[in-house]
Design a protein around this motif. Structure first.
Motif, PDB file in Angstrom:
ATOM      1  N   MET A 106      12.201 -32.762  59.616  1.00 20.24           N
ATOM      2  CA  MET A 106      13.169 -31.984  60.390  1.00 20.24           C
ATOM      3  C   MET A 106      12.861 -31.141  61.589  1.00 20.24           C
ATOM      4  O   MET A 106      11.645 -30.978  61.649  1.00 20.24           O
ATOM      5  CB  MET A 106      14.031 -30.896  59.508  1.00 20.24           C
ATOM      6  N   HIS A 107      13.430 -30.961  62.507  1.00 21.80           N
ATOM      7  CA  HIS A 107      13.547 -30.099  63.868  1.00 21.80           C
ATOM      8  C   HIS A 107      14.730 -29.471  64.137  1.00 21.80           C
ATOM      9  O   HIS A 107      15.593 -29.851  63.840  1.00 21.80           O
ATOM     10  CB  HIS A 107      12.314 -31.079  64.783  1.00 21.80           C
ATOM     11  N   VAL A 108      14.346 -28.402  64.962  1.00 21.21           N
ATOM     12  CA  VAL A 108      15.810 -27.569  65.540  1.00 21.21           C
ATOM     13  C   VAL A 108      16.091 -28.244  66.779  1.00 21.21           C
ATOM     14  O   VAL A 108      15.204 -28.671  67.417  1.00 21.21           O
ATOM     15  CB  VAL A 108      15.301 -26.283  65.632  1.00 21.21           C
ATOM     16  N   ARG A 109      17.305 -28.348  67.048  1.00 14.33           N
ATOM     17  CA  ARG A 109      17.839 -28.836  68.261  1.00 14.33           C
ATOM     18  C   ARG A 109      17.499 -28.081  69.490  1.00 14.33           C
ATOM     19  O   ARG A 109      17.018 -28.620  70.193  1.00 14.33           O
ATOM     20  CB  ARG A 109      19.209 -28.880  68.040  1.00 14.33           C
ATOM     21  N   SER A 110      17.453 -26.668  69.550  1.00 16.25           N
ATOM     22  CA  SER A 110      17.157 -25.835  70.650  1.00 16.25           C
ATOM     23  C   SER A 110      16.343 -24.619  70.042  1.00 16.25           C
ATOM     24  O   SER A 110      16.834 -24.314  68.717  1.00 16.25           O
ATOM     25  CB  SER A 110      18.245 -25.734  71.394  1.00 16.25           C
ATOM     26  N   ILE A 111      15.536 -24.209  70.525  1.00 18.07           N
ATOM     27  CA  ILE A 111      14.717 -23.037  69.944  1.00 18.07           C
ATOM     28  C   ILE A 111      15.463 -21.854  70.094  1.00 18.07           C
ATOM     29  O   ILE A 111      16.320 -21.623  71.124  1.00 18.07           O
ATOM     30  CB  ILE A 111      13.503 -22.594  71.059  1.00 18.07           C
ATOM     31  N   LYS A 112      15.549 -21.193  69.340  1.00 20.10           N
ATOM     32  CA  LYS A 112      16.516 -20.054  69.057  1.00 20.10           C
ATOM     33  C   LYS A 112      15.664 -18.482  68.668  1.00 20.10           C
ATOM     34  O   LYS A 112      14.444 -18.667  67.921  1.00 20.10           O
ATOM     35  CB  LYS A 112      17.379 -20.198  67.858  1.00 20.10           C
ATOM     36  N   THR A 113      15.734 -17.499  69.410  1.00 17.47           N
ATOM     37  CA  THR A 113      15.237 -16.262  69.358  1.00 17.47           C
ATOM     38  C   THR A 113      16.339 -15.189  68.676  1.00 17.47           C
ATOM     39  O   THR A 113      17.340 -15.039  69.648  1.00 17.47           O
ATOM     40  CB  THR A 113      14.532 -15.842  70.452  1.00 17.47           C
ATOM     41  N   LEU A 114      16.259 -14.817  67.610  1.00 16.55           N
ATOM     42  CA  LEU A 114      17.130 -13.761  66.996  1.00 16.55           C
ATOM     43  C   LEU A 114      16.796 -12.320  66.943  1.00 16.55           C
ATOM     44  O   LEU A 114      15.280 -12.220  66.892  1.00 16.55           O
ATOM     45  CB  LEU A 114      17.772 -13.828  65.993  1.00 16.55           C
ATOM     46  N   THR A 115      17.429 -11.326  67.286  1.00 11.75           N
ATOM     47  CA  THR A 115      16.732  -9.813  66.875  1.00 11.75           C
ATOM     48  C   THR A 115      17.931  -9.340  66.015  1.00 11.75           C
ATOM     49  O   THR A 115      18.931  -9.304  66.118  1.00 11.75           O
ATOM     50  CB  THR A 115      16.811  -9.301  68.269  1.00 11.75           C
ATOM     51  N   ALA A 116      17.288  -8.917  64.853  1.00 12.73           N
ATOM     52  CA  ALA A 116      17.971  -8.164  63.703  1.00 12.73           C
ATOM     53  C   ALA A 116      17.520  -6.608  63.735  1.00 12.73           C
ATOM     54  O   ALA A 116      16.468  -6.244  63.841  1.00 12.73           O
ATOM     55  CB  ALA A 116      17.411  -8.855  62.414  1.00 12.73           C
ATOM     56  N   THR A 117      18.494  -5.624  64.080  1.00  8.76           N
ATOM     57  CA  THR A 117      18.128  -4.466  64.188  1.00  8.76           C
ATOM     58  C   THR A 117      17.942  -3.797  62.643  1.00  8.76           C
ATOM     59  O   THR A 117      18.300  -4.543  61.842  1.00  8.76           O
ATOM     60  CB  THR A 117      19.429  -3.931  64.888  1.00  8.76           C
ATOM     61  N   ASP A 118      17.617  -2.549  62.762  1.00  8.53           N
ATOM     62  CA  ASP A 118      17.166  -1.787  61.635  1.00  8.53           C
ATOM     63  C   ASP A 118      18.599  -1.766  60.593  1.00  8.53           C
ATOM     64  O   ASP A 118      18.288  -1.478  59.365  1.00  8.53           O
ATOM     65  CB  ASP A 118      16.495  -0.667  61.871  1.00  8.53           C
ATOM     66  N   ASP A 119      19.717  -2.002  61.356  1.00  9.21           N
ATOM     67  CA  ASP A 119      20.937  -1.502  60.470  1.00  9.21           C
ATOM     68  C   ASP A 119      21.361  -2.971  60.134  1.00  9.21           C
ATOM     69  O   ASP A 119      22.540  -3.209  59.716  1.00  9.21           O
ATOM     70  CB  ASP A 119      21.871  -0.853  61.053  1.00  9.21           C
ATOM     71  N   GLY A 120      20.784  -4.122  60.563  1.00  9.96           N
ATOM     72  CA  GLY A 120      21.061  -5.674  59.924  1.00  9.96           C
ATOM     73  C   GLY A 120      21.907  -6.448  61.015  1.00  9.96           C
ATOM     74  O   GLY A 120      22.179  -7.463  60.629  1.00  9.96           O
ATOM     75  N   PHE A 121      22.149  -5.673  62.086  1.00  8.63           N
ATOM     76  CA  PHE A 121      23.096  -6.489  63.132  1.00  8.63           C
ATOM     77  C   PHE A 121      22.383  -7.486  63.823  1.00  8.63           C
ATOM     78  O   PHE A 121      21.290  -7.119  64.417  1.00  8.63           O
ATOM     79  CB  PHE A 121      23.885  -5.601  63.973  1.00  8.63           C
ATOM     80  N   THR A 122      22.953  -8.670  64.079  1.00  5.55           N
ATOM     81  CA  THR A 122      22.461  -9.833  65.022  1.00  5.55           C
ATOM     82  C   THR A 122      23.384 -10.470  65.661  1.00  5.55           C
ATOM     83  O   THR A 122      24.540 -10.608  65.034  1.00  5.55           O
ATOM     84  CB  THR A 122      21.505 -10.622  64.374  1.00  5.55           C
ATOM     85  N   ALA A 123      23.455 -10.917  66.496  1.00  2.76           N
ATOM     86  CA  ALA A 123      24.568 -12.028  67.149  1.00  2.76           C
ATOM     87  C   ALA A 123      24.877 -12.978  66.439  1.00  2.76           C
ATOM     88  O   ALA A 123      23.929 -13.930  65.896  1.00  2.76           O
ATOM     89  CB  ALA A 123      24.266 -12.254  68.750  1.00  2.76           C
ATOM     90  N   PRO A 124      26.029 -13.515  66.004  1.00  2.00           N
ATOM     91  CA  PRO A 124      26.143 -14.623  65.252  1.00  2.00           C
ATOM     92  C   PRO A 124      25.571 -15.856  65.893  1.00  2.00           C
ATOM     93  O   PRO A 124      25.767 -16.169  67.290  1.00  2.00           O
ATOM     94  CB  PRO A 124      27.665 -14.776  65.218  1.00  2.00           C
ATOM     95  N   THR A 125      24.906 -16.610  65.357  1.00  2.00           N
ATOM     96  CA  THR A 125      24.267 -17.783  65.898  1.00  2.00           C
ATOM     97  C   THR A 125      24.360 -19.108  64.840  1.00  2.00           C
ATOM     98  O   THR A 125      24.357 -18.756  63.658  1.00  2.00           O
ATOM     99  CB  THR A 125      22.817 -17.438  66.036  1.00  2.00           C
ATOM    100  N   THR A 126      24.365 -20.109  65.511  1.00  2.00           N
ATOM    101  CA  THR A 126      24.274 -21.339  64.497  1.00  2.00           C
ATOM    102  C   THR A 126      23.210 -22.230  65.145  1.00  2.00           C
ATOM    103  O   THR A 126      22.956 -22.467  66.282  1.00  2.00           O
ATOM    104  CB  THR A 126      25.445 -22.248  64.830  1.00  2.00           C
ATOM    105  N   VAL A 127      22.146 -22.618  64.138  1.00  2.00           N
ATOM    106  CA  VAL A 127      20.936 -23.119  64.442  1.00  2.00           C
ATOM    107  C   VAL A 127      21.361 -24.683  63.628  1.00  2.00           C
ATOM    108  O   VAL A 127      21.670 -24.576  62.530  1.00  2.00           O
ATOM    109  CB  VAL A 127      19.827 -22.580  63.553  1.00  2.00           C
ATOM    110  N   ILE A 128      21.133 -25.556  64.716  1.00  2.00           N
ATOM    111  CA  ILE A 128      21.271 -27.005  64.124  1.00  2.00           C
ATOM    112  C   ILE A 128      19.960 -27.564  63.842  1.00  2.00           C
ATOM    113  O   ILE A 128      19.218 -27.501  64.854  1.00  2.00           O
ATOM    114  CB  ILE A 128      22.224 -27.737  65.069  1.00  2.00           C
ATOM    115  N   TRP A 129      20.000 -28.134  62.706  1.00  2.00           N
ATOM    116  CA  TRP A 129      18.603 -28.763  62.177  1.00  2.00           C
ATOM    117  C   TRP A 129      18.724 -30.269  62.266  1.00  2.00           C
ATOM    118  O   TRP A 129      19.862 -30.568  61.779  1.00  2.00           O
ATOM    119  CB  TRP A 129      18.087 -28.415  60.810  1.00  2.00           C
ATOM    120  N   LEU A 130      17.750 -31.153  62.993  1.00  3.51           N
ATOM    121  CA  LEU A 130      18.095 -32.548  63.105  1.00  3.51           C
ATOM    122  C   LEU A 130      16.953 -33.134  62.248  1.00  3.51           C
ATOM    123  O   LEU A 130      15.975 -32.673  61.691  1.00  3.51           O
ATOM    124  CB  LEU A 130      17.827 -32.782  64.646  1.00  3.51           C
TER     125      LEU A 130
END
Length: 149
Positions: A101-125
């Protein structure tokens, strides 16, 4: 006493017929289980991802740090980024992505110390480029959800 020409099955013939049908059904059920089990390296990857994600959550809450998660074709890396204070070095974690398997596009997420991150969908192929998994990462410590296609 003579019997006339019988039309039908005897009890023994019915039992043999039922045994053959049950045998065929059992073989099909076992094959379905084998197919659903999937690739063991993918299961190991998802278990490792889940463990690293949970460690990230615990470290972020305990140490007041945030994380950068980099999702690439070859690996997924959890980088601790120090925010306010830190008690000591926390190592980054690298999880190797299986070759199936591999990812459709490279993603970089930032999870803050209170746990918030932008909602994201990672598509694995899969290897042929067909969608294999949808990984939906949500805001807050609610985490992520993986749906197999």
């Amino acid at each position: 006493m003579k019997f006339k020409n019988r039309r039908g099955f005897t009890v023994v013939e019915l039992l043999v017929y039922l045994a053959v049908i049950i045998g065929i059904l059992m073989i099909n059920l076992m094959l379905i289980k084998v197919v659903e089990a999937g690739n063991p390296s993918e299961r190991i990857f998802w278990n490792s991802f889940d463990s690293a994600w949970n460690r990230m959550i615990m470290n972020a809450k305990a140490e007041d740090i945030y994380y950068r998660v980099s999702i690439r074709d070859t690996d997924v890396t959890f980088y601790p980024m120090y925010a306010r204070r830190h008690a000591g070095p926390i190592r980054s974690e690298h999880i190797k992505v299986p070759s199936s398997m591999h990812v459709r596009s490279i993603k970089t997420l930032t999870a803050t110390d209170d746990g918030f991150t932008a909602p994201t969908t990672v598509i694995w192929l899969d290897q042929e480029g067909h969608v294999k998994y949808d990984q939906k990462i949500q805001m807050g410590w609610s985490g992520y959800r993986v749906e197999k296609r």
